[in-house]
Design an enzyme around this catalytic site. Structure first.
Site, short mmCIF file in Angstrom:
data_model
loop_
_atom_site.label_atom_id
_atom_site.label_comp_id
_atom_site.label_asym_id
_atom_site.label_seq_id
_atom_site.Cartn_x
_atom_site.Cartn_y
_atom_site.Cartn_z
CE LYS A 194 24.23 35.55 52.05
NZ LYS A 194 23.98 34.11 52.10
CG ASP A 199 32.47 40.70 45.88
OD1 ASP A 199 31.80 41.95 45.39
OD2 ASP A 199 31.55 39.81 45.94
CG ASP A 257 30.59 41.56 37.39
OD1 ASP A 257 29.70 42.60 37.54
OD2 ASP A 257 30.80 40.51 38.16
CG PHE A 296 32.40 31.96 37.60
CD1 PHE A 296 32.45 31.70 38.60
CD2 PHE A 296 30.99 32.78 37.07
CE1 PHE A 296 31.77 31.52 39.67
CE2 PHE A 296 30.00 32.74 38.13
CZ PHE A 296 30.35 32.07 39.23
CG ASP A 346 28.40 33.01 46.33
OD1 ASP A 346 27.49 32.37 46.01
OD2 ASP A 346 28.54 34.16 45.97
NE ARG A 383 29.01 33.45 50.15
CZ ARG A 383 28.47 34.53 49.36
NH1 ARG A 383 29.46 35.41 49.12
NH2 ARG A 383 27.36 34.72 48.84
#
EC number: 2.4.2.8
Length: 203
Positions: free
Chosen positions: A66, A123, A126, A175, A182, A188
């Site tokens: 998402k 998004d 990593d 993080f 989220d 979000r």
């Protein structure tokens, strides 16, 4: 290709009243994000303008649910070309903080991408393990072209060699939440990207 902007330090900034105390600092403001998206959209429009002459061959933006939903929506509006949307949902085995790269599809694409110009919109990249799997999977469906655009990339966390054509920002291996990202389905809706206070996920 646009050169990704590196951030060597966290930029403190005001936090919204939402989730007061959970955000340690602001890494990217709403203004920085939107300015960079405008640049990415212009570059993508330039690169694809001669590739999609027919209405049924609009640039296809494929997003994994998402986290990138907000980003892909803003990006599509910044691309000066007709675009279409497709979504996938995948589950990557591993901890809540990292991916193992072992992936299963929860929701597949709703249409055939054969001979389409496909841009995967992420998004954050990593480890790159899930993205590497996704690229291999979609390549078997024989699109005309297959490239990647990510808002964020964490160079220090990369474990897979993935070719990313468009990068919004290179960021430290911290993080981060907000603007679609989220932790436990929260944060979000923040308009900026911030560092989550470790106490939140170390409880």
């Amino acid at each position: 290709m646009l050169v990704a902007q590196s951030f060597s330090a966290i930029n403190p900034g005001p936090t919204a009243e939402l989730y007061l105390g959970d955000i340690k600092s602001v890494m990217l403001t709403q203004e920085q994000i939107q300015a960079r998206i405008a640049e990415l959209g212009a570059q993508i429009g330039h690169d694809y303008r001669d590739r999609s002459p027919a209405s049924d061959q609009d640039l296809l933006l494929v997003t994994v649910l998402k986290g990138a939903v907000i980003f892909v929506t803003d990006l599509a509006r910044a691309i000066p070309l007709p675009t279409q949307f497709e979504f996938m949902a995948v589950s990557s085995y591993g901890s809540s903080m990292s991916s193992s790269g072992v992936v299963r599809i929860l929701k597949d694409l709703d249409r055939d991408i054969h001979d389409r110009n496909v841009l995967i919109v992420e998004d954050v990249v990593d480890s790159g393990l899930t993205l590497s799997w996704l690229l291999r999977n979609l390549a078997t469906r024989r699109p005309q072209s297959l490239q990647v655009c990510t808002l964020l990339r964490k160079p220090d966390a990369l474990r897979a060699n993935v070719d990313i054509t468009y990068v919004g920002f290179d960021i430290p291996n911290d993080f981060v939440v907000g603007y679609g990202l989220d932790y436990d389905e929260r944060y979000r809706d923040l308009p900026y990207i911030g560092m989550l206070d470790p106490r939140v996920y170390q409880q």
